[in-house]
Design a protein around this motif. Sequence first.
Motif, PDB file in Angstrom:
ATOM      1  N   ASP A  88       4.055   9.302  -7.210  1.00  0.00           N
ATOM      2  CA  ASP A  88       3.671   9.879  -5.824  1.00  0.00           C
ATOM      3  C   ASP A  88       2.489  10.254  -5.849  1.00  0.00           C
ATOM      4  N   GLN A  89       1.621  10.928  -6.818  1.00  0.00           N
ATOM      5  CA  GLN A  89       0.492  11.333  -6.843  1.00  0.00           C
ATOM      6  C   GLN A  89      -0.644  10.243  -7.062  1.00  0.00           C
ATOM      7  N   TYR A  90      -0.436   9.273  -7.861  1.00  0.00           N
ATOM      8  CA  TYR A  90      -1.389   8.339  -8.664  1.00  0.00           C
ATOM      9  C   TYR A  90      -1.426   7.083  -8.387  1.00  0.00           C
ATOM     10  N   LEU A  91      -0.236   6.354  -7.930  1.00  0.00           N
ATOM     11  CA  LEU A  91       0.036   4.935  -7.684  1.00  0.00           C
ATOM     12  C   LEU A  91      -0.663   4.583  -6.358  1.00  0.00           C
ATOM     13  N   ALA A  92      -1.066   3.303  -6.491  1.00  0.00           N
ATOM     14  CA  ALA A  92      -1.657   2.921  -5.126  1.00  0.00           C
ATOM     15  C   ALA A  92      -2.364   1.155  -5.865  1.00  0.00           C
ATOM     16  N   ASP A  93      -2.665   0.776  -5.001  1.00  0.00           N
ATOM     17  CA  ASP A  93      -3.570  -0.462  -5.113  1.00  0.00           C
ATOM     18  C   ASP A  93      -4.885  -0.348  -6.105  1.00  0.00           C
ATOM     19  N   GLY A  94      -4.659  -0.835  -7.236  1.00  0.00           N
ATOM     20  CA  GLY A  94      -5.681  -0.593  -8.225  1.00  0.00           C
ATOM     21  C   GLY A  94      -7.094  -1.107  -7.635  1.00  0.00           C
ATOM     22  N   ASP A  95      -7.299  -2.105  -6.819  1.00  0.00           N
ATOM     23  CA  ASP A  95      -8.401  -2.587  -6.522  1.00  0.00           C
ATOM     24  C   ASP A  95      -9.201  -1.625  -5.357  1.00  0.00           C
ATOM     25  N   PHE A  96      -8.348  -0.537  -4.812  1.00  0.00           N
ATOM     26  CA  PHE A  96      -8.964   0.533  -4.224  1.00  0.00           C
ATOM     27  C   PHE A  96      -8.985   1.902  -4.725  1.00  0.00           C
ATOM     28  N   VAL A  97      -8.156   1.900  -5.473  1.00  0.00           N
ATOM     29  CA  VAL A  97      -8.074   3.263  -6.284  1.00  0.00           C
ATOM     30  C   VAL A  97      -8.134   3.395  -7.717  1.00  0.00           C
ATOM     31  N   LYS A 120      -6.566  16.371   2.133  1.00  0.00           N
ATOM     32  CA  LYS A 120      -6.890  15.558   0.960  1.00  0.00           C
ATOM     33  C   LYS A 120      -6.437  14.090   1.536  1.00  0.00           C
ATOM     34  N   PRO A 121      -7.157  13.161   1.037  1.00  0.00           N
ATOM     35  CA  PRO A 121      -6.641  11.814   1.338  1.00  0.00           C
ATOM     36  C   PRO A 121      -5.533  11.390   0.186  1.00  0.00           C
ATOM     37  N   THR A 122      -4.543  10.526   0.751  1.00  0.00           N
ATOM     38  CA  THR A 122      -3.592  10.189  -0.158  1.00  0.00           C
ATOM     39  C   THR A 122      -3.828   8.937  -0.847  1.00  0.00           C
ATOM     40  N   ALA A 123      -3.697   8.515  -1.983  1.00  0.00           N
ATOM     41  CA  ALA A 123      -4.044   7.277  -2.749  1.00  0.00           C
ATOM     42  C   ALA A 123      -3.415   6.078  -1.893  1.00  0.00           C
ATOM     43  N   ASN A 124      -2.499   6.301  -1.450  1.00  0.00           N
ATOM     44  CA  ASN A 124      -1.642   5.024  -0.855  1.00  0.00           C
ATOM     45  C   ASN A 124      -2.006   4.999   0.803  1.00  0.00           C
ATOM     46  N   ARG A 125      -2.989   5.515   1.225  1.00  0.00           N
ATOM     47  CA  ARG A 125      -3.164   5.369   2.775  1.00  0.00           C
ATOM     48  C   ARG A 125      -3.684   3.941   2.901  1.00  0.00           C
ATOM     49  N   VAL A 126      -3.528   3.446   4.387  1.00  0.00           N
ATOM     50  CA  VAL A 126      -3.693   2.212   4.756  1.00  0.00           C
ATOM     51  C   VAL A 126      -5.453   2.179   4.758  1.00  0.00           C
ATOM     52  N   GLU A 127      -5.708   0.824   4.365  1.00  0.00           N
ATOM     53  CA  GLU A 127      -7.173   0.484   4.370  1.00  0.00           C
ATOM     54  C   GLU A 127      -7.161  -1.074   4.676  1.00  0.00           C
ATOM     55  N   GLY A 128      -8.178  -1.687   5.314  1.00  0.00           N
ATOM     56  CA  GLY A 128      -8.125  -3.173   5.533  1.00  0.00           C
ATOM     57  C   GLY A 128      -8.157  -3.879   4.103  1.00  0.00           C
ATOM     58  N   GLY A 129      -7.371  -4.935   3.921  1.00  0.00           N
ATOM     59  CA  GLY A 129      -7.301  -5.598   2.700  1.00  0.00           C
ATOM     60  C   GLY A 129      -6.314  -5.317   1.518  1.00  0.00           C
ATOM     61  N   LYS A 130      -6.134  -4.004   1.954  1.00  0.00           N
ATOM     62  CA  LYS A 130      -5.345  -3.085   0.926  1.00  0.00           C
ATOM     63  C   LYS A 130      -3.960  -3.561   0.620  1.00  0.00           C
ATOM     64  N   ARG A 131      -3.166  -3.475  -0.357  1.00  0.00           N
ATOM     65  CA  ARG A 131      -1.911  -4.007  -0.525  1.00  0.00           C
ATOM     66  C   ARG A 131      -1.030  -2.642  -0.749  1.00  0.00           C
ATOM     67  N   PRO A 132       0.030  -2.421  -0.179  1.00  0.00           N
ATOM     68  CA  PRO A 132       0.832  -1.184  -0.106  1.00  0.00           C
ATOM     69  C   PRO A 132       1.418  -1.036  -1.620  1.00  0.00           C
ATOM     70  N   ARG A 133       1.761   0.312  -1.862  1.00  0.00           N
ATOM     71  CA  ARG A 133       2.263   0.590  -3.112  1.00  0.00           C
ATOM     72  C   ARG A 133       3.883   0.022  -2.831  1.00  0.00           C
ATOM     73  N   ILE A 182       1.951   6.643   6.049  1.00  0.00           N
ATOM     74  CA  ILE A 182       1.598   6.668   7.670  1.00  0.00           C
ATOM     75  C   ILE A 182       0.773   7.649   7.953  1.00  0.00           C
ATOM     76  N   VAL A 183       0.834   8.634   7.432  1.00  0.00           N
ATOM     77  CA  VAL A 183      -0.175  10.099   7.519  1.00  0.00           C
ATOM     78  C   VAL A 183      -1.094   9.737   6.283  1.00  0.00           C
ATOM     79  N   PRO A 184      -2.274   9.500   6.544  1.00  0.00           N
ATOM     80  CA  PRO A 184      -3.227   9.122   5.523  1.00  0.00           C
ATOM     81  C   PRO A 184      -3.687  10.291   4.502  1.00  0.00           C
ATOM     82  N   ASP A 185      -3.447  11.565   5.097  1.00  0.00           N
ATOM     83  CA  ASP A 185      -3.988  12.874   4.494  1.00  0.00           C
ATOM     84  C   ASP A 185      -2.798  13.967   4.245  1.00  0.00           C
ATOM     85  N   LYS A 186      -3.069  14.640   3.372  1.00  0.00           N
ATOM     86  CA  LYS A 186      -2.046  15.507   3.165  1.00  0.00           C
ATOM     87  C   LYS A 186      -2.915  17.043   2.727  1.00  0.00           C
ATOM     88  N   ASP A 187      -2.705  18.100   3.142  1.00  0.00           N
ATOM     89  CA  ASP A 187      -3.479  19.470   2.683  1.00  0.00           C
ATOM     90  C   ASP A 187      -4.832  19.186   2.379  1.00  0.00           C
TER      91      ASP A 187
END
Length: 585
Positions: free
Chosen positions: A342-351, A453-466, A446-451
């Motif tokens: 939950d902390q680290y995994l996301a699209d490796g092309d963006f994160v 800080k941004p979350t790794a799996n936030r929405v971005e154009g061209g990005k693939r969801p975790r 759906i909510v891109p930030d928490k506390d």
Amino acid sequence: MSLPRFLQPAPLVALLLASGCVPPPTAAISPANPTPAVAAAEGVPLDSPGLVSAADPRAAEAGAQMLRLGGSATDAAIATMLALTVVEPQSSGIGGGGFLVLGDAAGGVETIDGRETAPKAATPQWFYVDGKALAYGDAIPGGRSVGVPGNLRLAAMAHNGKGRLAWRTLFQPAIRLAREGFAITPRLRTILAAASRTGALDPDARALYYGSDGQPLPVGTQVRNPALAATLEMIAARGADSFYSGDNATLVASKVGTAPRNPAPMTTSDLADYKAVRRPAVCGMYRAYRICGMGPPSSGATTVFAILKQLERFDLKALGPQNPVSWHLIAESQRLAYADRDQYLADGDFVAVPVAGLTDPAYLASRSALISESTSLGLVQPGTPPGARLAFARAEPQEEHGTTHFVTVDRWGNAASYTSTIEGPFGSGLMVGGYYLNNELTDFNIVPDKDGKPTANRVEGGKRPRSSMSPTLVYGPDGKLRLAVGAAGGVTIPAQVAKAIIGVLDWNLSARDAIALPVIFAPGGDAIFVEKGTTLEAMIPALQQLGHAQVLARSPSFKANAIERVGDRWRGAADPRSEGAAIAP
């Protein structure tokens, strides 16, 4: 204490809890083998045409037909995916995406990422209306949840490298099912009944699956889908590019942009620019076995491997599957692995995902040291794996209930482990050309930030969801394939796959019996979930004595498939909770 948000079912989900030689283009597709399931259960010789296991026997038979024609495991997997578009429309298909893990007889592994992408116009506030985030259930129906489908680009890439049959041949069983008809199964009707209450299904879909009284057609009703047959015939004749350009691309973009709920700006350029991507396989050693799976944007390989590796120092074989301590240890390892996921995994092309650190044996040994056989950790925090540099916030996972998994092996010893999905039941509810469009973008946070800080799996154009999809290959000490396995069931998938691997490797169970084992799920917080009506439910008092304050029984929503090598034979396995089957040519 209330359930974590991602385990609080949406209305629909709540109801669902109670799928050598290249012949000429005109090559005949032979009739079904009259005793394929029996042969698959007993096992087939390694040098036989091969074996297929899928969530629907008609789709497994489509793959088996390719093997019968001399096709490869890749050919069989593609034909299975296409047939599932027809007979398991609620779970997967050409309107969605997937991950494919391919292994050869020499132990080489490659992976292809066919995960959907967000339109270029997407922003971190993609799911906000009037400055407020949509509730998860409200974000699913309609256009805003639809990602650019990836399955056909994935299939074309795999076929170009590993296919032996003509591209159009792979489509023939699915075209025939769509054109001539297929019977509604009990599982499909149950999901149709639940979906009818949400009002989310497209009018074209209602005309296919519902009667004039608004009720789903009865079990056994033959459904013909000529629009899908025409779509498949076009792609068979013109190639995958025809899906991503021309009339089909225009229809998809228009459907998303004019959806009656949550219309969103998807363009024909979004489709034309989509690419499947070859990714490095993520492999590691568990005991004497090499475990290989799909890396980011999948969280499958890192999470499955972490669950296993953190358990390596415990003698699970001696403890056995009837001992509550075994399941306690599995739950504790899941807590740790899911915290890192939950902390680290996301699209490796963006994160910058620290894959090497998350699978580092020394790091996982340090995480394992936190686990006690006698008491629970309770709440856990993510670790700091080597290479972790980004200060992203940890976000709660969200659960999906679509998805399907299938596995194939061929006469040359090649294997394909393929997980395909449109995300939730019937995806976004939108239909184009007889197939459903996915709702994969709700796999983003759906909510891109928490506390703050941004979350790794936030929405971005061209990005693939975790994703949680975990297609996996397991190689034995002799370097030969031992097991090909995967599952459906959203965020529970890594837990299901790890449990099946433990069943085979540690408890010496057949793949069928390992899949049939009950599921324990400990994704975070202080609650763990056990499968209702199983031996695990009877273990609740013992698990509570081990310090698990909240142990909840939940109805099963699991669906796994596998093929294993036992001696000189392949043996297929399908989840007894599903309508799946293993089919031999």
